[in-house]
Design a protein around this motif. Structure first.
Motif, short mmCIF file in Angstrom:
data_model
loop_
_atom_site.label_atom_id
_atom_site.label_comp_id
_atom_site.label_asym_id
_atom_site.label_seq_id
_atom_site.Cartn_x
_atom_site.Cartn_y
_atom_site.Cartn_z
N ALA A 1 69.23 20.88 73.22
CA ALA A 1 70.04 19.30 73.80
C ALA A 1 71.61 20.06 73.10
N VAL A 2 72.28 19.31 73.55
CA VAL A 2 73.98 19.76 73.77
C VAL A 2 74.46 18.84 73.14
N GLU B 1 79.96 22.05 74.36
CA GLU B 1 79.53 21.61 76.40
C GLU B 1 80.49 22.77 76.07
N SER C 1 73.51 17.23 80.26
CA SER C 1 72.65 16.75 79.07
C SER C 1 71.96 16.06 78.36
N THR D 1 67.46 18.60 80.07
CA THR D 1 69.38 19.59 80.42
C THR D 1 69.04 20.26 81.28
#
Length: 367
Positions: free
Chosen positions: A44-45, A50, A68, A73
């Motif tokens: 996950a971002v 980012e 994402s 993702t």
């Protein structure tokens, strides 16, 4: 002569061939079909990360887009240098190749077009992904404004997604993940009109969840967020009470259903907190649904008597039932995607032919 400039030399150095160069576009990623939630949350971002991830990925390709969401993702690469799987794993510092898929050329284009149209979503036809793709493209464009191929493909994906939604009826009465979460609460509790719901989060998904709760008849909603001003803004917009995050455990005993939809680097609610809340509401169970990625409800909540914990993967059965009403629209949707990919392929072939003609003209002029 202008041919002495590096750009012209590089241009002439490209091989002249009767066959056009293949589309230099690839995608590597994981989603709900290839990885369980505990793996998806590893990739996950957070919004704050980012830009750094885009910068890292840019070492591996001339143009990069990062998409994402709670269920995927993905990294889109144009002008790839090296192995896309290595690019992905280097960016996250994690061995994820068992869960990754890689598509190149037209297959990568088709994948992005299907994603933007909601055809690759957990809830087929959902509309939220269109905005998520658009924001991913905008971030990529800000990072590299000159990314012509990626811009062309992303704009084509957004246009294809819009066509699918407007021409097929696939998104009519669409059920989002938020809607599926509310449906799960209804299945567990029955009529929700007399129930109290607690929303953890105040973003776009939380707003959609609150809207679904209102439509299901819930009158009493508590919005909890670490930024109280954002919680108040959402509560005023859709209706509900506001609670600052530090008072979560004080208001928790009131909740019949808790839906968590927020980004946090750690669990915000644990088993001991739920156990204490249930102790203040005897003979009344609590249903907790975590649609966050990474999850923000500690899995040990499932061990608490009277607590019923669900996550994104538990929504699959509900989603599968809701898919039946949309299957008739899928062939038309897929035909639109094929047509849009063919348009992009023709653009690429025309562009390659023009570049080849320019190279030959420059070669003659330099002779």
């Amino acid at each position: 002569m202008t041919l002495a400039c590096p750009t012209a030399r590089a241009f002439l150095a490209r091989p002249c061939s009767a066959h056009p160069a293949p589309l230099d576009f690839a995608v590597v990623g994981l989603n709900h079909q290839t990885a369980p939630v505990e793996v998806r949350e590893r990739a996950a971002v957070r919004a704050s990360d980012e830009a750094a991830i885009l910068a890292h990925l840019s070492r591996h390709a001339a143009e990069v887009m990062l998409l994402s969401t709670c269920n995927r993702t993905e990294v889109y690469l144009a002008g790839l240098r090296g192995d896309p799987v290595r690019a992905f794993e280097d960016a996250w510092g994690d061995a994820l190749d068992d869960y990754l898929y890689v598509y190149r050329g037209d297959a990568a284009v088709t994948h992005l077009y299907r994603v933007a149209a909601g055809l690759d979503s957990l809830v087929v036809g959902e509309t939220q992904i269109q905005g998520q793709v658009k924001r991913a493209w905008q971030a990529a464009h800000e990072h590299n404004p000159g990314g012509r191929l990626l811009n062309k493909v992303a704009q084509g994906a957004l246009a294809a997604g819009k066509r699918v939604r407007s021409e097929t009826g696939l998104s009519d009465r669409v059920v989002s993940v938020s809607g599926a979460a509310v449906e799960l609460a209804q299945a567990a509790l029955g009529d929700l009109a007399s129930r109290t719901a607690l929303i953890l989060g105040a973003g776009e998904t939380a707003e959609l969840t609150l809207t679904h709760l209102r439509a299901a008849g819930v009158r009493d909603v508590v919005v909890v967020n670490r930024t109280e001003a954002r919680a108040r803004q959402l509560a005023e917009k859709v209706g509900g009470r506001v609670c600052a995050a530090e008072y979560l455990h004080e208001v928790l005993p009131e909740a019949d259903v808790v839906i968590a939809s927020s980004a946090a680097p750690h669990y915000v609610l644990h088993g001991e907190g739920v156990r204490a809340a249930l102790g203040r509401r005897p003979e009344r169970d609590m249903f907790l649904i975590d649609i966050s990625v990474p999850r923000i409800l500690d899995p040990n909540i499932a061990d608490v008597a009277g607590a019923h914990l669900y996550n994104l993967d538990d929504l699959t059965a509900i989603v599968s039932r809701n898919l039946q009403s949309r299957r008739a629209a899928l062939p038309h949707a897929e035909a639109i995607i094929r047509e849009a990919v063919a348009d992009l392929s023709r653009w690429h072939l025309t562009r390659e032919a023009q570049l080849g003609r320019q190279r030959r003209e420059l070669a003659v002029a330099s002779a």
